[in-house]
Design a protein around this motif. Structure first.
Motif, PDB file in Angstrom:
ATOM      1  N   ASP C 110     -27.210 -34.046  -1.689  1.00  0.00           N
ATOM      2  CA  ASP C 110     -28.301 -34.702  -0.905  1.00  0.00           C
ATOM      3  C   ASP C 110     -28.161 -35.547   0.220  1.00  0.00           C
ATOM      4  O   ASP C 110     -28.402 -35.626   1.618  1.00  0.00           O
ATOM      5  CB  ASP C 110     -29.387 -35.436  -1.431  1.00  0.00           C
ATOM      6  N   LEU C 111     -26.596 -35.745  -0.835  1.00  0.00           N
ATOM      7  CA  LEU C 111     -26.266 -37.068   0.570  1.00  0.00           C
ATOM      8  C   LEU C 111     -25.183 -36.206   2.479  1.00  0.00           C
ATOM      9  O   LEU C 111     -25.622 -36.719   2.868  1.00  0.00           O
ATOM     10  CB  LEU C 111     -25.503 -38.304   0.042  1.00  0.00           C
ATOM     11  N   MET C 112     -24.664 -35.558   1.336  1.00  0.00           N
ATOM     12  CA  MET C 112     -23.604 -34.554   1.935  1.00  0.00           C
ATOM     13  C   MET C 112     -24.529 -34.029   3.362  1.00  0.00           C
ATOM     14  O   MET C 112     -24.073 -33.410   4.583  1.00  0.00           O
ATOM     15  CB  MET C 112     -22.934 -33.894   1.075  1.00  0.00           C
ATOM     16  N   VAL C 236     -19.093 -49.980   6.975  1.00  0.00           N
ATOM     17  CA  VAL C 236     -19.168 -48.870   5.859  1.00  0.00           C
ATOM     18  C   VAL C 236     -19.100 -49.106   4.676  1.00  0.00           C
ATOM     19  O   VAL C 236     -19.131 -49.129   4.213  1.00  0.00           O
ATOM     20  CB  VAL C 236     -17.327 -47.900   6.722  1.00  0.00           C
ATOM     21  N   ILE C 237     -20.116 -48.073   4.689  1.00  0.00           N
ATOM     22  CA  ILE C 237     -20.452 -47.577   3.496  1.00  0.00           C
ATOM     23  C   ILE C 237     -19.737 -46.629   2.378  1.00  0.00           C
ATOM     24  O   ILE C 237     -20.114 -45.184   3.257  1.00  0.00           O
ATOM     25  CB  ILE C 237     -22.633 -47.581   2.398  1.00  0.00           C
ATOM     26  N   PHE C 238     -19.496 -46.311   1.333  1.00  0.00           N
ATOM     27  CA  PHE C 238     -19.026 -45.220   0.529  1.00  0.00           C
ATOM     28  C   PHE C 238     -19.836 -45.508  -0.414  1.00  0.00           C
ATOM     29  O   PHE C 238     -18.837 -46.063  -1.558  1.00  0.00           O
ATOM     30  CB  PHE C 238     -17.491 -45.581   0.524  1.00  0.00           C
ATOM     31  N   PRO C 239     -20.926 -44.820  -0.802  1.00  0.00           N
ATOM     32  CA  PRO C 239     -21.566 -43.660  -1.849  1.00  0.00           C
ATOM     33  C   PRO C 239     -20.946 -43.161  -2.796  1.00  0.00           C
ATOM     34  O   PRO C 239     -20.414 -42.210  -2.566  1.00  0.00           O
ATOM     35  CB  PRO C 239     -22.449 -43.644  -1.545  1.00  0.00           C
ATOM     36  N   GLY C 240     -20.477 -44.000  -4.134  1.00  0.00           N
ATOM     37  CA  GLY C 240     -19.976 -43.048  -5.136  1.00  0.00           C
ATOM     38  C   GLY C 240     -21.240 -42.250  -6.202  1.00  0.00           C
ATOM     39  O   GLY C 240     -22.505 -42.679  -6.386  1.00  0.00           O
ATOM     40  N   PRO C 241     -20.326 -41.885  -6.832  1.00  0.00           N
ATOM     41  CA  PRO C 241     -21.906 -40.992  -7.642  1.00  0.00           C
ATOM     42  C   PRO C 241     -22.438 -42.164  -8.559  1.00  0.00           C
ATOM     43  O   PRO C 241     -23.461 -41.499  -8.750  1.00  0.00           O
ATOM     44  CB  PRO C 241     -21.139 -40.324  -9.083  1.00  0.00           C
ATOM     45  N   LEU C 270     -19.678 -42.939   4.624  1.00  0.00           N
ATOM     46  CA  LEU C 270     -18.830 -41.544   4.174  1.00  0.00           C
ATOM     47  C   LEU C 270     -18.568 -41.406   2.837  1.00  0.00           C
ATOM     48  O   LEU C 270     -18.570 -42.438   2.187  1.00  0.00           O
ATOM     49  CB  LEU C 270     -16.933 -43.024   4.092  1.00  0.00           C
ATOM     50  N   PRO C 271     -19.353 -40.221   2.453  1.00  0.00           N
ATOM     51  CA  PRO C 271     -19.011 -39.852   0.949  1.00  0.00           C
ATOM     52  C   PRO C 271     -17.874 -40.119   0.344  1.00  0.00           C
ATOM     53  O   PRO C 271     -16.686 -39.543   1.161  1.00  0.00           O
ATOM     54  CB  PRO C 271     -20.079 -38.435   1.141  1.00  0.00           C
ATOM     55  N   MET C 272     -17.490 -39.806  -0.495  1.00  0.00           N
ATOM     56  CA  MET C 272     -16.525 -39.617  -1.467  1.00  0.00           C
ATOM     57  C   MET C 272     -16.231 -38.816  -2.699  1.00  0.00           C
ATOM     58  O   MET C 272     -16.225 -38.981  -3.714  1.00  0.00           O
ATOM     59  CB  MET C 272     -16.340 -41.450  -2.667  1.00  0.00           C
ATOM     60  N   PRO C 273     -16.387 -37.401  -2.042  1.00  0.00           N
ATOM     61  CA  PRO C 273     -16.476 -36.583  -3.033  1.00  0.00           C
ATOM     62  C   PRO C 273     -14.940 -36.513  -4.090  1.00  0.00           C
ATOM     63  O   PRO C 273     -14.212 -36.712  -3.286  1.00  0.00           O
ATOM     64  CB  PRO C 273     -16.066 -34.743  -1.912  1.00  0.00           C
ATOM     65  N   ASP C 381     -13.981 -37.783   4.728  1.00  0.00           N
ATOM     66  CA  ASP C 381     -14.577 -38.171   6.405  1.00  0.00           C
ATOM     67  C   ASP C 381     -14.437 -36.276   6.977  1.00  0.00           C
ATOM     68  O   ASP C 381     -14.945 -37.083   8.627  1.00  0.00           O
ATOM     69  CB  ASP C 381     -13.558 -38.406   6.815  1.00  0.00           C
ATOM     70  N   GLY C 382     -13.968 -35.041   6.613  1.00  0.00           N
ATOM     71  CA  GLY C 382     -14.653 -33.791   7.279  1.00  0.00           C
ATOM     72  C   GLY C 382     -13.441 -33.991   8.256  1.00  0.00           C
ATOM     73  O   GLY C 382     -13.211 -32.609   9.026  1.00  0.00           O
ATOM     74  N   VAL C 383     -12.181 -35.237   8.077  1.00  0.00           N
ATOM     75  CA  VAL C 383     -11.090 -33.882   8.972  1.00  0.00           C
ATOM     76  C   VAL C 383      -9.858 -33.442   8.736  1.00  0.00           C
ATOM     77  O   VAL C 383     -10.170 -33.343   7.256  1.00  0.00           O
ATOM     78  CB  VAL C 383     -10.105 -35.774   9.196  1.00  0.00           C
TER      79      VAL C 383
END
Lengths: 131, 153, 412
Positions: C110-112, C236-241, C270-273, C381-383
């Protein structure tokens, strides 16, 4: 002190670098099981239950059950809440719709009871999947 | 970290002056400051009645034996290899501003802290700002460690 | 310089000493990455059918036979494969009319999606290093999950606009149920809350940003947090599981909060997969099927819905090809049981012995992405990061995921 008390708790899972390191090398080695099959409790909860560090605990809910070792978390107070690393052990207790967005999340509910059984082996976990 | 009082409690407390200092408390402070060694307290070494105290004192002093002259000690079994100390250390940053300063691993030999085989190792400790005549109480490495793997004794 | 594919940071400054084709010493790898490199030599798989070692060709042929005979195969795993291998896998899935799922939880998707759709603003990790003055770890503990996150990007390094870094110009905030290792580094900006309390926390932050009294939490500290957020230049917010689980079904609230923050100042997410190329998988899937995960390629158009989620797909499939992760180790018991049903042949392509490979009818050994096989992957981060293999695989006939999938594809 009697250590037969059963207790209902909410389990929250987390990531641990030492467990991840061990798991990358082998999911079947003792090191992985020792680091993953743990339950971290608040110091006062441990005292109330009369459990010593390393007490084997049967963790059970309507999904499944697993035996892990109880330890103190070191970041009390968090009464009624326990921490488990995200691992094949914690997955034995996780409902398949835990992330479907339909129910509010408040951790995994389970009961804890002291046991003489040894910590569940990974082979046993695999067997339960295939049964 | 052990205190002078804790060390004092393990000494004869007779103020015999055989170590060259006026009191056992002064000797305890000397031990802590690493100006004195346990073996300089002759009664403790020679007299049987102090056997238990001597054993305990050596146990308590043991971690400090391994610490460097700046008092830095690393516990590799606790280290995450996260590199926080490598990037926070002002000596590291001054030596390699475009690497350690910018979050990358060092390439040269002038740095004090670097991560090898997954854990931090130290080198060139005489460059550490806690050492020498102009020493300051820099605590960049210990304050940035997530697991107390690096500390000062 | 070598790459590490141990997590989605994809660190590229690794120095490895190689003797006789073996890595003997490494520099700059964190503990987790070091474990990953050590795994080059531990628990490596061999080609197997029904628990017996066979020749590679036999294992591949058996896999082809199983997939040819299946009507509703499931291809799952994906997140540790290179983009090239993922692309080969999607082609195979198309040919087979298979369902494609990775093993990450739905709440992460959902976040992604919101980030990929542009509904929630994002940035790169280099932007974080260069500009961020407030890093918020919400339900995430990078010290454990992505160990070099704080030293390379989010707290300790110097950057273009942050030359004085953590000492004077950066602040870290942690919001978590437990006092994690990251929380201990964030000193007085650690907000502890009950499990599932994240929605109320989000509401409380919205309240203080509006100058209202928050309903939950230590009111004084929440107001301080509000002041900090308002003074932030680039947050920057880094949401985790932890946060994603708690806010599942409530991501609109999070989107609202981020939008509110962006009315005041710049705030990115920024997501944290976890795995090294989850992001690459999501991106490829979106490009090729229109959806980031959980897609059936059986019909003329890709289908995406509850039936294509892994929990359901695992129950309805008649064959499973697991490649690029160890699904049985990561999934809830019921889903793992569905994948190991007696009449559903399981094929595992894995460099290592895993729960999935132990349960599999067919095991095909593969090269470790990034270490023994080259390709590209997307950092968290998609880089895009491209890499050459560090060493040649120990066994000469050890193929990469990409090569194995291409072989299977050829034979079908």
């Amino acid at each position: 002190m009697e250590s037969t008390v059963e207790s209902t708790v909410a389990i929250v899972t987390f990531r641990d670098i030492f467990q991840d390191e061990a798991g990358k090398k082998s999911k079947f080695a003792d090191e992985f099981r020792t680091l993953a099959a743990q339950l971290l409790l608040d110091k006062q909860d441990m005292a109330k239950l009369g459990w010593k560090d390393g007490q084997k605990v049967m963790v059970k809910n309507d999904v499944g059950s697993v035996v892990v070792a109880a330890r103190t978390s070191g970041d009390d107070p968090h009464p009624g809440l326990v921490w488990m690393t995200a691992s094949p052990w914690s997955n034995q207790l996780l409902a398949e719709d835990y992330c479907a967005g339909e129910k509010p999340w408040a951790g995994i509910t389970a009961t804890l009871s002291p046991t003489e059984e040894s910590v569940t082996q990974i082979s046993e976990i695999l067997q339960r999947m295939r049964a | 970290m052990v205190s002078a009082m804790e060390l004092y409690m393990l000494l004869p407390k007779t103020n015999c002056k055989k170590c060259g200092l006026p009191t056992c408390m002064a000797f305890a402070v000397g031990l802590l400051g690493r100006e004195k060694k346990v073996d300089e307290c002759l009664p403790l070494i020679e007299e049987k009645k102090y056997e238990a105290k001597l054993k305990k004192l050596r146990e308590v002093m043991a971690p400090m034996e391994n610490a460097s002259e700046t008092g830095l000690i690393i516990h590799p079994e606790k280290c995450f290899g996260c590199g926080n100390c490598v990037v926070a250390c002002p000596v590291n940053v001054a030596a390699e501003p475009t690497r350690c300063g910018a979050g990358l691993g060092p390439q040269g030999e002038k740095v004090i802290l670097r991560v090898e085989d997954g854990v931090v190792k130290c080198n060139n400790l005489k460059e550490c700002r806690r050492f020498g005549p102009n020493k300051i109480l820099c605590n960049a490495c210990t304050a940035t460690c997530p697991s107390k793997a690096i500390e000062f004794v | 310089m070598a790459i590490c594919t141990g997590c989605s940071l994809l660190c590229e400054d690794i120095e490895a000493t190689i003797k006789d084709g073996n890595v003997t010493a490494v520099k700059n790898l964190c503990r987790k990455g070091n474990g990953h490199y050590q795994a080059l030599k531990t628990d490596r798989t061999k080609p197997m059918i029904d628990g017996k070692e066979v020749a590679l060709d036999a294992a591949v042929s058996k896999a082809v036979e199983i997939l040819k005979n299946s009507k509703n195969p499931l291809l799952c795993g994906w997140s540790n494969m290179t983009m090239e291998a993922q692309a080969a896998g999607i082609l195979l899935a198309r040919k087979l009319g298979a369902t494609i799922c990775d093993t990450s939880p739905t709440c992460q998707e959902d976040l992604m999606e919101r980030i990929m759709d542009g509904k929630i603003p994002t940035c790169t990790l280099d932007d974080v290093r260069n500009f961020a003055d407030t890093s918020v770890f919400w339900g995430s503990d990078p010290s454990n999950s992505h160990p070099r996150h704080l030293s390379r990007f989010s707290y300790y390094p110097r950057g273009e606009k942050r030359q004085k870094s953590y000492e004077e110009e950066r602040i870290c905030v942690t919001v978590d149920v437990r006092k994690s290792a990251t929380a201990t580094l964030c000193s007085n900006y650690y907000f502890r809350q009950p499990p599932g309390g994240d929605a109320e926390f989000a509401e409380a932050v919205l309240a203080v940003l509006d100058g209202k009294i928050p309903k939950v939490g230590d009111k004084k500290r929440m107001i301080e947090l509000g002041t900090l957020l308002r003074k932030t230049e680039y947050g920057v917010i880094f949401p985790g599981p932890g946060m994603l689980l708690a806010l599942q079904g409530k991501m609109d609230l999070f989107e609202k909060l981020v939008a509110k923050l962006n009315e005041i100042t710049k705030f990115k997410v920024l997501p944290m997969p976890e795995h090294c190329n989850t992001r690459g998988y999501y991106q490829l899937m979106r490009e090729q099927t229109g959806f980031i995960n959980g897609v059936s390629l059986r019909g003329d158009a890709p289908a995406h819905g509850p039936e294509q989620r892994l929990a359901a797909a695992a129950k309805s499939c008649d064959a499973v090809l697991a490649v690029g992760s160890d699904p049985l180790a990561e999934l809830p018991l019921a889903t793992a049981r569905a994948l190991t049903r007696a009449n559903v042949p399981l094929i595992a392509i894995d460099p290592h012995r895993s729960l999935t490979s132990d349960a599999a009818k067919v095991v095909i050994p593969s090269a470790m992405s990034g270490l023994e096989a080259g390709g590209t992957a997307l950092r968290m981060d998609g880089v895009k990061i491209a890499f050459e293999p560090l060493i040649k695989p120990g066994k000469p006939d050890l193929l990469s995921d990409e090569q194995i999938l291409a072989r299977i594809m050829e034979a079908i």
